[in-house]
Design an enzyme around this catalytic site. Structure first.
Site, PDB file in Angstrom:
ATOM      1  N   LYS A  14       0.853  -1.195   0.000  1.00  8.98           N
ATOM      2  CA  LYS A  14       0.000   0.000   0.000  1.00  8.98           C
ATOM      3  C   LYS A  14       0.886   1.243   0.000  1.00  8.98           C
ATOM      4  O   LYS A  14       1.482   1.598   0.997  1.00  8.98           O
ATOM      5  CB  LYS A  14      -0.931   0.048   1.217  1.00  8.98           C
ATOM      6  N   GLU A  72      10.321   0.805  10.156  1.00 11.01           N
ATOM      7  CA  GLU A  72      11.356   1.814   9.911  1.00 11.01           C
ATOM      8  C   GLU A  72      10.697   3.164  10.112  1.00 11.01           C
ATOM      9  O   GLU A  72       9.927   3.610   9.262  1.00 11.01           O
ATOM     10  CB  GLU A  72      11.930   1.639   8.495  1.00 11.01           C
ATOM     11  N   CYS A 117      13.812  10.343   6.896  1.00  9.43           N
ATOM     12  CA  CYS A 117      13.670   9.788   8.243  1.00  9.43           C
ATOM     13  C   CYS A 117      14.922   9.992   9.082  1.00  9.43           C
ATOM     14  O   CYS A 117      14.843  10.237  10.279  1.00  9.43           O
ATOM     15  CB  CYS A 117      13.321   8.307   8.145  1.00  9.43           C
ATOM     16  N   GLU A 157       9.918  15.317  15.691  1.00 11.53           N
ATOM     17  CA  GLU A 157      10.251  15.245  14.268  1.00 11.53           C
ATOM     18  C   GLU A 157       9.401  16.254  13.505  1.00 11.53           C
ATOM     19  O   GLU A 157       8.173  16.217  13.546  1.00 11.53           O
ATOM     20  CB  GLU A 157       9.977  13.828  13.745  1.00 11.53           C
TER      21      GLU A 157
HETATM   22  P1  NAI Z   1       2.163   8.144   8.156  1.00 10.40           P
HETATM   23  O1  NAI Z   1       3.169   7.399   8.934  1.00 10.40           O
HETATM   24  O2  NAI Z   1       0.804   8.252   8.759  1.00 10.40           O
HETATM   25  O3  NAI Z   1       2.009   7.500   6.697  1.00 10.40           O
HETATM   26  C1  NAI Z   1       2.862   6.496   6.196  1.00 10.40           C
HETATM   27  C2  NAI Z   1       2.032   5.391   5.552  1.00 10.40           C
HETATM   28  O4  NAI Z   1       1.183   4.806   6.536  1.00 10.40           O
HETATM   29  C3  NAI Z   1       1.110   5.875   4.431  1.00 10.40           C
HETATM   30  O5  NAI Z   1       1.041   4.900   3.422  1.00 10.40           O
HETATM   31  C4  NAI Z   1      -0.226   5.975   5.135  1.00 10.40           C
HETATM   32  O6  NAI Z   1      -1.312   5.865   4.253  1.00 10.40           O
HETATM   33  C5  NAI Z   1      -0.155   4.800   6.080  1.00 10.40           C
HETATM   34  N1  NAI Z   1      -1.054   4.874   7.239  1.00 10.40           N
HETATM   35  C6  NAI Z   1      -1.509   5.977   7.879  1.00 10.40           C
HETATM   36  N2  NAI Z   1      -2.307   5.627   8.913  1.00 10.40           N
HETATM   37  C7  NAI Z   1      -2.356   4.280   8.936  1.00 10.40           C
HETATM   38  C8  NAI Z   1      -2.987   3.321   9.780  1.00 10.40           C
HETATM   39  N3  NAI Z   1      -3.756   3.687  10.816  1.00 10.40           N
HETATM   40  N4  NAI Z   1      -2.806   2.008   9.530  1.00 10.40           N
HETATM   41  C9  NAI Z   1      -2.028   1.619   8.511  1.00 10.40           C
HETATM   42  N5  NAI Z   1      -1.397   2.469   7.673  1.00 10.40           N
HETATM   43  C10 NAI Z   1      -1.553   3.790   7.878  1.00 10.40           C
HETATM   44  O7  NAI Z   1       2.745   9.597   7.867  1.00 10.40           O
HETATM   45  P2  NAI Z   1       2.059  10.898   7.220  1.00 10.40           P
HETATM   46  O8  NAI Z   1       0.698  11.110   7.794  1.00 10.40           O
HETATM   47  O9  NAI Z   1       2.180  10.809   5.755  1.00 10.40           O
HETATM   48  O10 NAI Z   1       3.040  12.049   7.750  1.00 10.40           O
HETATM   49  C11 NAI Z   1       2.901  12.606   9.043  1.00 10.40           C
HETATM   50  C12 NAI Z   1       4.248  12.767   9.694  1.00 10.40           C
HETATM   51  O11 NAI Z   1       4.867  11.512   9.869  1.00 10.40           O
HETATM   52  C13 NAI Z   1       5.263  13.553   8.898  1.00 10.40           C
HETATM   53  O12 NAI Z   1       5.124  14.918   9.093  1.00 10.40           O
HETATM   54  C14 NAI Z   1       6.579  13.041   9.443  1.00 10.40           C
HETATM   55  O13 NAI Z   1       6.947  13.691  10.619  1.00 10.40           O
HETATM   56  C15 NAI Z   1       6.267  11.610   9.750  1.00 10.40           C
HETATM   57  N6  NAI Z   1       6.742  10.714   8.685  1.00 10.40           N
HETATM   58  C16 NAI Z   1       7.930  10.127   8.858  1.00 10.40           C
HETATM   59  C17 NAI Z   1       8.435   9.315   7.885  1.00 10.40           C
HETATM   60  C18 NAI Z   1       9.749   8.701   8.069  1.00 10.40           C
HETATM   61  O14 NAI Z   1      10.257   8.046   7.163  1.00 10.40           O
HETATM   62  N7  NAI Z   1      10.366   8.876   9.194  1.00 10.40           N
HETATM   63  C19 NAI Z   1       7.727   9.075   6.620  1.00 10.40           C
HETATM   64  C20 NAI Z   1       6.449   9.725   6.547  1.00 10.40           C
HETATM   65  C21 NAI Z   1       6.007  10.520   7.544  1.00 10.40           C
END
Ligand code: NAI
Ligand code: MG
Length: 497
Positions: A191, A266, A300, A401
């Site tokens: 996904k 990760e 990240c 973050e």
């Molecule tokens: P997120 O972690 O919510 O999204 C990442 C993935 O998880 C996306 O594919 C999303 O659709 C999915 N997802 C979201 N909620 C879910 C759930 N309840 N169950 C299963 N999958 C789910 O991150 P988002 O909302 O895009 O970004 C928010 C903040 O997260 C960013 O501002 C940043 O600080 C952090 N982030 C950190 C990342 C990293 O690599 N360290 C990558 C992306 C976001």
């Protein structure tokens, strides 16, 4: 959001504004609900595609297809066959690299200079997994059990894997999930993030073209709280490989409890980047700036807590800010662009909020005009690189973050104090240190609690070197021989002779 107000749409065969379907069981299919969402270019607002929006019932179909492939044709692929498929996919990704890197740039905004530069690592990863495909084996283990017994282990694929990835590096994240699947004989329901789903869909097509049997790689775009949550909770999924925020990581741990599925996570960080007065400052300045500003801070392992020895603090921090101020910000499709937009309105609002928080907390802001809207930038989510100086460890901008081009620069005097402060975070993904003193370098490399330590460099990566977090930055490694172990079970077999 509005259509692009300027310039003409970039022609791209996979981002021509058309409709993209889910990839399930080797077929392009509509979401059962018929729902669709849009993916746009965050630099221009231009609509790139409407995408079928997968939900729980589509995840069900994809998991069933993945299970059938796992038990069916894919289980008869020998290591050589999986290796051949991986090498063919590497070849196809290499041949289509311009198309794939442009798709990443269009869908999430990263500069084309950055996405193109990933070629060696991305193609190299697939070739590395191809090598591992023929290197997976158990052991013969002498035992002292009464009587005569032969004991040995088998390494078996864990089964159906659900992968959930973020938007900050779609091609790289997708390859980091598809590679170990093909090496080990698992099957996949991937996904991608709703902000940037296109590259994963295209890669799924290339996997089919490479000879991967239908159902081995399924791609189901959809919303995190719907399709992602359904995948994380699904009783037919044996493992989840997740990359993203630590809060969603925690939700996935909870959702996985129903069938106690395996997990690798990760997650994010607040990585320290430590500069001593004895460092080669000519290389430390640009590298410390790009340790955060690269990909507009959406990395990240970004080195967002910049610890600088007090004797050089003011000068060093001013030079990092000046380096940031000179970066060329614009549409990622311009080859001259060094920093593209943030991925979304939501991410823009989050970063602006942290800029306000830092100011309210009393940090000294060097440059950084916040959101940039002049000329063509008005159509995208552009933010100027910002350095906060005189940051205190207790401030929110030193602890949370931000995921934007924002550095929190913190002075230090004493080594023991520094180690304690560098580790005073719930995260532990990366750490940088800059010194010419080999003793200090070794001591700190051991003392910092983080999965990767970079000395006199930052964020160097290679397919053969494991990457992954300590503490709340997650568990499980990607890259390296450790990566395939995340996708394998070990079975012990006893034979009485
Ligand atoms: P997120 O972690 O919510 O999204 C990442 C993935 O998880 C996306 O594919 C999303 O659709 C999915 N997802 C979201 N909620 C879910 C759930 N309840 N169950 C299963 N999958 C789910 O991150 P988002 O909302 O895009 O970004 C928010 C903040 O997260 C960013 O501002 C940043 O600080 C952090 N982030 C950190 C990342 C990293 O690599 N360290 C990558 C992306 C976001
Ligand atoms: Mg997009």
């Amino acid at each position: 959001m509005r259509e692009a107000m300027h310039g003409s749409a970039i022609p791209h065969p996979f981002a021509d504004g058309g409709y993209k379907k889910l990839l399930i069981g080797g077929e392009a299919v509509d979401a059962l609900s018929g729902q669709r969402f849009e993916s746009r270019n965050p630099a221009t607002g231009q609509r790139l595609a409407t995408v079928a929006e997968g939900a729980a019932e589509d995840i069900d179909r994809a998991v069933a297809a993945a299970r059938a492939a796992f038990e069916g044709p894919w289980s008869r692929f020998k290591p050589f066959d999986r290796q051949r498929v991986l090498l063919t996919l590497a070849e196809l990704v290499d041949r289509h690299f311009d198309e794939l890197s442009t798709l990443d740039t269009l869908d999430m905004g990263a500069p084309i200079s950055r996405t193109r530069a990933g070629r060696q690592r991305i193609v190299g990863l697939l070739r590395y997994y191809a090598g591992l495909a023929t290197s997976i084996h158990g052991e013969t283990i002498p035992n002292s059990a009464p009587g005569d017994h032969l004991s040995f282990t088998l390494k078996e694929p864990v089964g159906v894997v659900g992968a959930i990835i973020p938007w900050n590096a779609p091609l790289s994240s997708s390859v980091w999930k598809i590679g170990p699947i093909l090496a080990t004989g698992c099957t996949l329901v991937l996904k991608p993030a709703e902000q940037a789903p296109l590259t994963a869909l295209r890669l799924g097509e290339l996997a089919l073209e490479a000879g991967v049997p239908a159902g081995v790689v399924n791609i189901v775009p959809g919303l995190g709280g719907v399709a992602g949550a359904a995948l994380a909770a699904h009783p037919g999924v044996d493992k989840i490989a997740f990359t993203g925020s630590h809060t969603t990581g925690q939700a996935i741990v909870r959702a996985s409890a129903g069938n106690l599925k395996r997990l690798s996570l990760e997650l994010g960080g607040k990585s320290p980047n430590i500069v001593f007065a004895d460092a080669d400052l000519d290389s430390a300045v640009p590298a410390s700036a790009m340790a955060v500003f690269a990909n507009s801070g959406q990395v990240c392992s970004a080195g967002t807590r910049l610890f600088v020895e007090r004797t050089i603090y003011d000068r060093f921090v001013a030079e990092v800010a000046a380096f940031g101020a000179a970066l060329r910000i614009g549409d990622g499709m311009d080859p001259e662009t060094q920093l593209g937009p943030l991925v979304s309105q939501q991410q823009l609002e989050r970063v602006i909020r942290y800029l306000d928080i830092g100011t309210q907390e009393g940090a000294r802001r060097l440059g950084g005009e916040g959101r940039l809207t002049q000329g063509a930038l008005a159509d995208g989510y552009f933010v100027a690189p910002t350095v906060f100086a005189d940051v205190d460890d207790g401030m929110r901008i030193a602890k949370e973050e931000i995921f934007g081009p924002v550095i929190s620069a913190i002075p230090f005097d004493d080594m023991d104090d520094l180690v304690r402060r560098a580790n005073a975070t719930p995260f532990g993904l990366g750490a940088g240190l800059w010194t010419r003193d080999i003793g200090k370098a070794h001591r700190l490399a051991g003392a910092v609690r983080a999965g990767s330590v970079w000395i006199n460099s930052y964020q160097t990566m290679d397919p053969a070197v494991p990457f992954g977090g300590y503490k709340m930055s997650g568990y499980g490694k990607e890259s390296g021989t450790q990566h395939v172990d995340e996708y394998l079970n070990t079975k012990a077999v006893w034979i009485r002779i």
